[in-house]
Design a protein around this motif. Structure first.
Motif, PDB file in Angstrom:
ATOM      1  N   ARG A 165      14.913  -4.136  17.060  1.00  0.00           N
ATOM      2  CA  ARG A 165      13.746  -3.289  17.313  1.00  0.00           C
ATOM      3  C   ARG A 165      14.044  -2.150  18.286  1.00  0.00           C
ATOM      4  O   ARG A 165      13.655  -1.002  18.023  1.00  0.00           O
ATOM      5  CB  ARG A 165      12.574  -4.143  17.811  1.00  0.00           C
ATOM      6  CG  ARG A 165      11.983  -5.011  16.701  1.00  0.00           C
ATOM      7  CD  ARG A 165      10.740  -5.742  17.163  1.00  0.00           C
ATOM      8  NE  ARG A 165      10.173  -6.560  16.088  1.00  0.00           N
ATOM      9  CZ  ARG A 165       9.096  -7.314  16.216  1.00  0.00           C
ATOM     10  NH1 ARG A 165       8.454  -7.363  17.382  1.00  0.00           N
ATOM     11  NH2 ARG A 165       8.648  -8.026  15.201  1.00  0.00           N
ATOM     12  N   PRO A 166      14.711  -2.407  19.422  1.00  0.00           N
ATOM     13  CA  PRO A 166      15.057  -1.273  20.298  1.00  0.00           C
ATOM     14  C   PRO A 166      15.940  -0.244  19.607  1.00  0.00           C
ATOM     15  O   PRO A 166      15.770   0.966  19.814  1.00  0.00           O
ATOM     16  CB  PRO A 166      15.784  -1.948  21.470  1.00  0.00           C
ATOM     17  CG  PRO A 166      15.288  -3.353  21.474  1.00  0.00           C
ATOM     18  CD  PRO A 166      15.067  -3.695  20.032  1.00  0.00           C
ATOM     19  N   ILE A 167      16.868  -0.698  18.776  1.00  0.00           N
ATOM     20  CA  ILE A 167      17.737   0.233  18.060  1.00  0.00           C
ATOM     21  C   ILE A 167      16.931   1.034  17.040  1.00  0.00           C
ATOM     22  O   ILE A 167      17.114   2.256  16.899  1.00  0.00           O
ATOM     23  CB  ILE A 167      18.901  -0.524  17.390  1.00  0.00           C
ATOM     24  CG1 ILE A 167      19.961  -0.861  18.442  1.00  0.00           C
ATOM     25  CG2 ILE A 167      19.503   0.291  16.240  1.00  0.00           C
ATOM     26  CD1 ILE A 167      21.128  -1.669  17.922  1.00  0.00           C
ATOM     27  N   ALA A 168      16.023   0.370  16.335  1.00  0.00           N
ATOM     28  CA  ALA A 168      15.165   1.084  15.386  1.00  0.00           C
ATOM     29  C   ALA A 168      14.345   2.156  16.095  1.00  0.00           C
ATOM     30  O   ALA A 168      14.165   3.260  15.575  1.00  0.00           O
ATOM     31  CB  ALA A 168      14.244   0.098  14.668  1.00  0.00           C
ATOM     32  N   ALA A 169      13.887   1.859  17.298  1.00  0.00           N
ATOM     33  CA  ALA A 169      13.111   2.844  18.069  1.00  0.00           C
ATOM     34  C   ALA A 169      13.942   4.089  18.352  1.00  0.00           C
ATOM     35  O   ALA A 169      13.438   5.215  18.258  1.00  0.00           O
ATOM     36  CB  ALA A 169      12.630   2.213  19.372  1.00  0.00           C
ATOM     37  N   THR A 170      15.228   3.912  18.685  1.00  0.00           N
ATOM     38  CA  THR A 170      16.076   5.078  18.961  1.00  0.00           C
ATOM     39  C   THR A 170      16.224   5.958  17.723  1.00  0.00           C
ATOM     40  O   THR A 170      16.209   7.192  17.827  1.00  0.00           O
ATOM     41  CB  THR A 170      17.474   4.670  19.456  1.00  0.00           C
ATOM     42  OG1 THR A 170      18.242   4.082  18.398  1.00  0.00           O
ATOM     43  CG2 THR A 170      17.386   3.696  20.622  1.00  0.00           C
ATOM     44  N   MET A 171      16.353   5.341  16.574  1.00  0.00           N
ATOM     45  CA  MET A 171      16.556   6.119  15.347  1.00  0.00           C
ATOM     46  C   MET A 171      15.282   6.850  14.940  1.00  0.00           C
ATOM     47  O   MET A 171      15.323   8.008  14.503  1.00  0.00           O
ATOM     48  CB  MET A 171      17.074   5.203  14.236  1.00  0.00           C
ATOM     49  CG  MET A 171      18.464   4.651  14.539  1.00  0.00           C
ATOM     50  SD  MET A 171      19.260   3.769  13.176  1.00  0.00           S
ATOM     51  CE  MET A 171      18.441   2.182  13.240  1.00  0.00           C
ATOM     52  N   LEU A 172      14.149   6.198  15.096  1.00  0.00           N
ATOM     53  CA  LEU A 172      12.879   6.834  14.753  1.00  0.00           C
ATOM     54  C   LEU A 172      12.547   7.967  15.734  1.00  0.00           C
ATOM     55  O   LEU A 172      12.020   9.018  15.339  1.00  0.00           O
ATOM     56  CB  LEU A 172      11.764   5.792  14.730  1.00  0.00           C
ATOM     57  CG  LEU A 172      11.895   4.723  13.633  1.00  0.00           C
ATOM     58  CD1 LEU A 172      10.816   3.657  13.797  1.00  0.00           C
ATOM     59  CD2 LEU A 172      11.841   5.335  12.242  1.00  0.00           C
ATOM     60  N   LEU A 173      12.857   7.766  17.015  1.00  0.00           N
ATOM     61  CA  LEU A 173      12.625   8.819  18.003  1.00  0.00           C
ATOM     62  C   LEU A 173      13.529  10.021  17.742  1.00  0.00           C
ATOM     63  O   LEU A 173      13.119  11.169  17.966  1.00  0.00           O
ATOM     64  CB  LEU A 173      12.865   8.278  19.414  1.00  0.00           C
ATOM     65  CG  LEU A 173      11.738   7.431  19.994  1.00  0.00           C
ATOM     66  CD1 LEU A 173      12.201   6.702  21.258  1.00  0.00           C
ATOM     67  CD2 LEU A 173      10.512   8.291  20.298  1.00  0.00           C
ATOM     68  N   ASN A 174      14.729   9.766  17.264  1.00  0.00           N
ATOM     69  CA  ASN A 174      15.629  10.871  16.938  1.00  0.00           C
ATOM     70  C   ASN A 174      15.036  11.738  15.822  1.00  0.00           C
ATOM     71  O   ASN A 174      15.041  12.973  15.900  1.00  0.00           O
ATOM     72  CB  ASN A 174      16.992  10.328  16.508  1.00  0.00           C
ATOM     73  CG  ASN A 174      17.997  11.425  16.265  1.00  0.00           C
ATOM     74  OD1 ASN A 174      18.490  12.052  17.183  1.00  0.00           O
ATOM     75  ND2 ASN A 174      18.289  11.685  15.000  1.00  0.00           N
ATOM     76  N   ALA A 175      14.516  11.081  14.805  1.00  0.00           N
ATOM     77  CA  ALA A 175      13.877  11.822  13.713  1.00  0.00           C
ATOM     78  C   ALA A 175      12.629  12.548  14.211  1.00  0.00           C
ATOM     79  O   ALA A 175      12.368  13.692  13.811  1.00  0.00           O
ATOM     80  CB  ALA A 175      13.511  10.857  12.584  1.00  0.00           C
ATOM     81  N   ALA A 176      11.874  11.905  15.097  1.00  0.00           N
ATOM     82  CA  ALA A 176      10.668  12.541  15.647  1.00  0.00           C
ATOM     83  C   ALA A 176      11.038  13.789  16.438  1.00  0.00           C
ATOM     84  O   ALA A 176      10.331  14.808  16.369  1.00  0.00           O
ATOM     85  CB  ALA A 176       9.923  11.548  16.536  1.00  0.00           C
ATOM     86  N   TRP A 177      12.136  13.735  17.187  1.00  0.00           N
ATOM     87  CA  TRP A 177      12.565  14.897  17.969  1.00  0.00           C
ATOM     88  C   TRP A 177      12.860  16.090  17.056  1.00  0.00           C
ATOM     89  O   TRP A 177      12.450  17.215  17.336  1.00  0.00           O
ATOM     90  CB  TRP A 177      13.800  14.543  18.794  1.00  0.00           C
ATOM     91  CG  TRP A 177      14.281  15.671  19.656  1.00  0.00           C
ATOM     92  CD1 TRP A 177      13.831  15.995  20.904  1.00  0.00           C
ATOM     93  CD2 TRP A 177      15.274  16.644  19.322  1.00  0.00           C
ATOM     94  NE1 TRP A 177      14.488  17.103  21.370  1.00  0.00           N
ATOM     95  CE2 TRP A 177      15.381  17.529  20.427  1.00  0.00           C
ATOM     96  CE3 TRP A 177      16.089  16.848  18.212  1.00  0.00           C
ATOM     97  CZ2 TRP A 177      16.274  18.600  20.446  1.00  0.00           C
ATOM     98  CZ3 TRP A 177      16.978  17.920  18.217  1.00  0.00           C
ATOM     99  CH2 TRP A 177      17.060  18.781  19.318  1.00  0.00           C
ATOM    100  N   ILE A 178      13.546  15.825  15.956  1.00  0.00           N
ATOM    101  CA  ILE A 178      13.879  16.908  15.025  1.00  0.00           C
ATOM    102  C   ILE A 178      12.611  17.517  14.438  1.00  0.00           C
ATOM    103  O   ILE A 178      12.474  18.746  14.338  1.00  0.00           O
ATOM    104  CB  ILE A 178      14.813  16.382  13.920  1.00  0.00           C
ATOM    105  CG1 ILE A 178      16.181  16.059  14.523  1.00  0.00           C
ATOM    106  CG2 ILE A 178      14.956  17.403  12.786  1.00  0.00           C
ATOM    107  CD1 ILE A 178      17.125  15.358  13.592  1.00  0.00           C
ATOM    108  N   LEU A 179      11.661  16.678  14.073  1.00  0.00           N
ATOM    109  CA  LEU A 179      10.414  17.189  13.505  1.00  0.00           C
ATOM    110  C   LEU A 179       9.641  18.020  14.522  1.00  0.00           C
ATOM    111  O   LEU A 179       9.073  19.069  14.192  1.00  0.00           O
ATOM    112  CB  LEU A 179       9.558  16.020  13.013  1.00  0.00           C
ATOM    113  CG  LEU A 179      10.087  15.290  11.773  1.00  0.00           C
ATOM    114  CD1 LEU A 179       9.220  14.072  11.465  1.00  0.00           C
ATOM    115  CD2 LEU A 179      10.139  16.220  10.570  1.00  0.00           C
ATOM    116  N   VAL A 180       9.625  17.574  15.780  1.00  0.00           N
ATOM    117  CA  VAL A 180       8.917  18.305  16.835  1.00  0.00           C
ATOM    118  C   VAL A 180       9.556  19.668  17.064  1.00  0.00           C
ATOM    119  O   VAL A 180       8.861  20.684  17.225  1.00  0.00           O
ATOM    120  CB  VAL A 180       8.911  17.466  18.135  1.00  0.00           C
ATOM    121  CG1 VAL A 180       8.510  18.328  19.326  1.00  0.00           C
ATOM    122  CG2 VAL A 180       7.969  16.286  17.999  1.00  0.00           C
TER     123      VAL A 180
END
Length: 255
Positions: free
Chosen positions: A82-97
């Protein structure tokens, strides 16, 4: 298992979007160029960003690795998923932002990403690889510890660059050289701290030093020149790498 695979795919798709290779605008051109290699004194030169190819490959390899039957039974992987999944999803969120042009919000997201990677790093230290076979140990070392070490080191320097980009976007220009020196020194201290708490783990030092070295190249030979910041970045890169290697040797001698 499914969470890891989906998160990795989301991160990689976000990376393709951010590169502008197929669709989307390259990160360097998004948000009016606020995050380009010449936007601030703390920005790494363009070639530094090729490290994302290695990180994304590692994320995909991790997604496959954690889905294997033996890893599904692993206590270590259960804690990490779960912590690793959070890092990957946040990375995608950063690009979208960033694609949306919201530089301040990108700072909020990348700080959250850095914090989540710090959590993963601490878990990797607290829950060492479960020794089953030499081959499995080697794969886990490279795919899990190696990938997320590289990820943490790179996001550390990326956070410095992102905060600097936001300040520049607000119109703040006072003490740019001093700010550049201060944040690079802080990045080096963070690198030494990570080495100290991990007994000289090398992956995060490699990516952080890589980023610092490309900051140096950009300031000493690029368009946005600043000799003081450039040499500070070069020294910081050397300090992180040499300091980590020294701590690694010392830890091995103690063992």
């Amino acid at each position: 298992m499914i969470l890891g695979i989906v998160s990795a795919l989301v991160a990689v798709v976000g990376g393709v979007l951010g590169s502008g290779a197929v669709i989307g605008t390259p990160i360097a051109e998004a948000a009016d160029g606020a995050l380009s290699a010449t936007a601030t004194l703390a920005a790494p030169a363009g070639p530094a960003f090729s490290i994302w190819s290695v990180i994304y490959l590692g994320l995909l390899a991790y997604a496959v690795w954690q889905a294997l039957p033996a890893q599904q039974r692993s206590t270590r992987q259960r804690i990490l998923r779960r912590p690793i999944a959070a890092t990957m999803l946040l990375n995608a969120a950063w690009i979208l932002v960033v694609q949306w042009g919201r530089v301040f919000l990108s700072v909020v997201v990348i700080v959250a990403l850095l914090a989540s990677l710090a959590v993963v790093f601490s878990l990797l230290i607290r829950h060492p690889i479960e020794r089953t076979s030499s081959a499995a140990t080697a794969v886990d070392t490279v795919v899990t510890d190696g990938t997320f070490g590289l990820y943490l080191g790179w996001v550390t320097i990326a956070t410095v660059a992102n905060v600097s980009a936001w300040l520049a976007a607000t119109g703040w220009t006072g003490g740019a050289s001093l700010w550049g020196v201060v944040v690079l020194v802080v990045a080096a201290l963070v690198g030494l701290f990570l080495a100290r708490v991990s007994n000289g783990r090398i992956a995060q030092a490699l990516s952080l030093s890589w980023g610092l070295a490309w900051v140096a190249q950009g300031r000493l030979a690029g368009e946005n020149l600043d000799t003081v910041v450039g040499w500070t970045a070069a020294l910081a890169a050397a300090v992180v790498l040499v300091g980590t290697l020294a701590l690694r040797v010392t830890a091995r001698q103690r063992r």
